[in-house]
Scaffold this active site. Structure first.
Site, PDB file in Angstrom:
ATOM      1  N   LYS A 108      -0.089  20.480  -3.078  1.00 25.85           N
ATOM      2  CA  LYS A 108       0.017  19.930  -1.732  1.00 25.85           C
ATOM      3  C   LYS A 108      -1.262  20.160  -0.926  1.00 25.85           C
ATOM      4  O   LYS A 108      -1.232  20.495   0.238  1.00 25.85           O
ATOM      5  CB  LYS A 108       1.213  20.552  -1.011  1.00 25.85           C
ATOM      6  N   CYS A 109      -2.390  19.939  -1.580  1.00 27.71           N
ATOM      7  CA  CYS A 109      -3.705  20.196  -0.997  1.00 27.71           C
ATOM      8  C   CYS A 109      -4.438  18.867  -0.830  1.00 27.71           C
ATOM      9  O   CYS A 109      -4.202  17.925  -1.586  1.00 27.71           O
ATOM     10  CB  CYS A 109      -4.480  21.116  -1.943  1.00 27.71           C
ATOM     11  N   GLY A 110      -5.329  18.805   0.128  1.00 28.01           N
ATOM     12  CA  GLY A 110      -6.153  17.617   0.275  1.00 28.01           C
ATOM     13  C   GLY A 110      -7.008  17.349  -0.953  1.00 28.01           C
ATOM     14  O   GLY A 110      -7.438  16.221  -1.183  1.00 28.01           O
ATOM     15  N   LEU A 111      -7.236  18.370  -1.767  1.00 30.01           N
ATOM     16  CA  LEU A 111      -8.035  18.222  -2.985  1.00 30.01           C
ATOM     17  C   LEU A 111      -7.179  17.927  -4.219  1.00 30.01           C
ATOM     18  O   LEU A 111      -7.714  17.741  -5.311  1.00 30.01           O
ATOM     19  CB  LEU A 111      -8.872  19.483  -3.222  1.00 30.01           C
ATOM     20  N   THR A 112      -5.861  17.860  -4.048  1.00 25.70           N
ATOM     21  CA  THR A 112      -4.957  17.622  -5.170  1.00 25.70           C
ATOM     22  C   THR A 112      -5.321  16.387  -5.992  1.00 25.70           C
ATOM     23  O   THR A 112      -5.157  16.401  -7.217  1.00 25.70           O
ATOM     24  CB  THR A 112      -3.489  17.568  -4.687  1.00 25.70           C
TER      25      THR A 112
END
Length: 163
Positions: A35-39
């Protein structure tokens, strides 16, 4: 002792070593989160696995230490990774990469400096380490460096050329 001999557990909880997860091949070790912007980097990680998987492995280490961005159970993580990104590379069970509970693997990895000469704590999700077949770290790449960046690919092809 090589980092390849460090005990870890697979995402399903079964015991393993780093060597078991890498298949004894050079590898890209990366702390991951769902659930990360980098996912979306999962997509590029899977592309590397598909491109080099016969001689190389990506290994993901889920971590919930950065903004609680990997809150799921092992089953939820596996389902998310396989259905959202088609992840075929091995995932370890959730680990801590910083602090008092830091996994022994990450105690070793964080001692290695990046290209700017900076060692120490993992900065965020998706920090990457390229290791050779003997478990030596040959490259450390910060979270915003994408898995398909020229410098990451150069480190991977460099360890593969040395085999």
């Amino acid at each position: 002792m090589s980092i390849l001999d460090i005990p870890v557990a697979r995402l399903d909880g079964t015991p393993a070593t780093v060597r078991d997860l890498t298949g004894g091949r050079p590898a890209l070790l990366v702390n991951v989160a769902s659930k990360c912007g980098l996912t979306p980097q999962y997509e590029q990680l899977e592309q590397l696995q598909q491109e080099f998987g016969d001689r190389f492995s990506v290994v993901g280490f889920p971590c919930n230490q950065f903004g609680g961005q990997e809150p799921g159970t092992a089953e939820e993580i596996q389902t998310f990774c396989s259905t959202s990104y088609g992840v075929s590379f091995p995932l370890a069970e959730k680990v801590e990469v910083n602090g008092e509970g830091r996994h022994p693997l990450y105690a070793e990895l964080t001692a290695v400096p990046d290209a700017e000469g900076e060692a120490g704590d993992i900065q965020w999700n998706f920090e990457k380490f390229v290791i050779d077949a003997e478990g030596e770290v040959v490259g450390r790449f910060r979270p915003r460096t994408t898995p398909d960046a020229a410098e990451v690919r150069a480190a991977i092809t460099g360890v593969l050329a040395g085999d």
